[in-house]
Design a protein around this motif. Sequence first.
Motif, short mmCIF file in Angstrom:
data_model
loop_
_atom_site.label_atom_id
_atom_site.label_comp_id
_atom_site.label_asym_id
_atom_site.label_seq_id
_atom_site.Cartn_x
_atom_site.Cartn_y
_atom_site.Cartn_z
N MET A 105 -3.64 2.63 -1.48
CA MET A 105 -4.10 1.51 -0.66
C MET A 105 -3.29 0.25 -0.95
O MET A 105 -2.93 -0.50 -0.05
N SER A 106 -2.96 0.01 -2.22
CA SER A 106 -2.23 -1.21 -2.58
C SER A 106 -0.83 -1.23 -1.98
O SER A 106 -0.35 -2.28 -1.54
N VAL A 107 -0.16 -0.08 -1.95
CA VAL A 107 1.18 -0.02 -1.37
C VAL A 107 1.11 -0.30 0.13
O VAL A 107 1.96 -1.00 0.69
N LEU A 108 0.10 0.25 0.79
CA LEU A 108 -0.08 -0.01 2.22
C LEU A 108 -0.35 -1.50 2.46
O LEU A 108 0.18 -2.10 3.41
N ILE A 109 -1.16 -2.11 1.60
CA ILE A 109 -1.43 -3.55 1.73
C ILE A 109 -0.14 -4.35 1.55
O ILE A 109 0.12 -5.31 2.28
N ALA A 110 0.69 -3.95 0.58
CA ALA A 110 1.96 -4.64 0.37
C ALA A 110 2.85 -4.53 1.60
O ALA A 110 3.46 -5.53 2.04
N PHE A 111 2.92 -3.35 2.19
CA PHE A 111 3.74 -3.15 3.39
C PHE A 111 3.22 -4.02 4.54
O PHE A 111 4.00 -4.72 5.20
N LEU A 112 1.93 -3.99 4.79
CA LEU A 112 1.35 -4.78 5.87
C LEU A 112 1.54 -6.28 5.64
O LEU A 112 1.83 -7.04 6.58
N SER A 113 1.38 -6.72 4.40
CA SER A 113 1.52 -8.14 4.08
C SER A 113 2.95 -8.61 4.34
O SER A 113 3.16 -9.71 4.87
N LEU A 114 3.92 -7.81 3.94
CA LEU A 114 5.32 -8.17 4.20
C LEU A 114 5.59 -8.26 5.70
O LEU A 114 6.26 -9.18 6.16
N MET A 115 5.06 -7.33 6.45
CA MET A 115 5.25 -7.34 7.90
C MET A 115 4.60 -8.57 8.52
O MET A 115 5.20 -9.24 9.37
N ILE A 116 3.39 -8.87 8.10
CA ILE A 116 2.67 -10.03 8.65
C ILE A 116 3.39 -11.33 8.32
O ILE A 116 3.61 -12.18 9.19
N GLU A 117 3.78 -11.49 7.06
CA GLU A 117 4.39 -12.77 6.65
C GLU A 117 5.76 -12.94 7.30
O GLU A 117 6.12 -14.05 7.70
N ARG A 118 6.51 -11.87 7.44
CA ARG A 118 7.83 -11.99 8.08
C ARG A 118 7.66 -12.39 9.55
O ARG A 118 8.49 -13.14 10.09
N ALA A 119 6.61 -11.92 10.18
CA ALA A 119 6.39 -12.23 11.59
C ALA A 119 5.81 -13.62 11.81
O ALA A 119 6.16 -14.30 12.79
N THR A 120 4.92 -14.05 10.93
CA THR A 120 4.17 -15.29 11.19
C THR A 120 4.39 -16.39 10.18
O THR A 120 4.14 -17.57 10.49
N LEU A 138 -11.29 -0.60 7.84
CA LEU A 138 -10.12 -1.00 8.62
C LEU A 138 -10.00 -2.52 8.72
O LEU A 138 -8.95 -3.10 8.41
N VAL A 139 -11.08 -3.19 9.12
CA VAL A 139 -11.06 -4.65 9.24
C VAL A 139 -10.77 -5.30 7.89
O VAL A 139 -9.97 -6.24 7.78
N GLY A 140 -11.42 -4.79 6.85
CA GLY A 140 -11.21 -5.34 5.52
C GLY A 140 -9.78 -5.20 5.04
O GLY A 140 -9.22 -6.11 4.43
N LEU A 141 -9.16 -4.04 5.35
CA LEU A 141 -7.77 -3.81 4.97
C LEU A 141 -6.86 -4.85 5.61
O LEU A 141 -5.97 -5.42 4.95
N VAL A 142 -7.07 -5.12 6.90
CA VAL A 142 -6.23 -6.09 7.60
C VAL A 142 -6.44 -7.49 7.03
O VAL A 142 -5.47 -8.24 6.84
#
Length: 324
Positions: free
Chosen positions: A1-16, A85-89
């Motif tokens: 779960m932590s690796v997935l959170i890291a991936f999503l966080s990088l994607m979000i921050e690079r975009a916004t 799902l919502v919590g992960l995002v």
Amino acid sequence: MSVLIAFLSLMIERATGYPDRVLKAIGHPVMWIGSLISLLDRSLNRADDPAPTRRAAGVAALVAIIVSTGAVAWVVEALLLAMPLVGLVIVALLASSLIAQRSLGEHVTAVARALELEGIAGGRRAVARIVGRDPERLDEAGVARAAIESLSENFSDGIVAPAFWLAVGGLPGAAVYKAVNTADSMIGHRSPRHDAFGWASARFDDLINLPASRLSALLIVAAARFVPGASPEAAWRAVHEDAGKHRSPNAGWPEAAMAGALGLALAGPRHYGGVLVDDATMGAGGRREATSADIRRALQLYWWADGLLIGLMGAVAVIWYTVA
């Protein structure tokens, strides 16, 4: 779960990035952490105490910073992940505030633009926002080198390190990393007030940045394969020959990789607060006369290395969930 959170966080921050309206409304996690550090500094760091006592107080302050930040982040993550799902995002959104891909790129781009449009005066003003050295002592090449060095070092401790500790320890891991890194920047420098009190924060920051600094260098070496005119072979050679000579156990790794890739000679003697710091040269034998064009090439390397980091996190997440 932590690796997935890291991936999503990088994607979000690079975009916004971190939206200005959010910053104006509630501030930034680093500001909140900084307020805690300032409170502990005022409360525990007493000028009339002997150095051993101030060092012990600094250890106590570091423990308080780690425990309080980690505990808050752990509770928040636990509560949010109870909503799968919502919590992960939401966790990924919160964690993205601890990464600085867009702001780093924007600040360094601003230095290149200022040099091109306003000359040395504009370049000095722009670079003063991202480095601690004396801007008035810098010529155009010095401004360009300072921007590239800052880009290299902050790629490691502003992006790769929080993403790494996010992948390892989830939101608490990234929050604790950011708290320690902020403590190092605020109280970890060698001044009469903080030489003893900030000792623990500075040493612990060195320790937790070790893996990210090495990974950052590897990412820059790999990214050089995709940037016209950059050399992965020279980047690797500079890391091997020069990284360990830097006064910092971590900063030399990404700086040497960037210097070798671009054929530049970075670091070396620099002035901070009127004091000459005689540091080793990264990429010895390279060009010393850097320009705004070199800043833009460094930015190309940076964005490629950042993309490789995101891809690495995504690949690890896929492999982890496939195996699990």
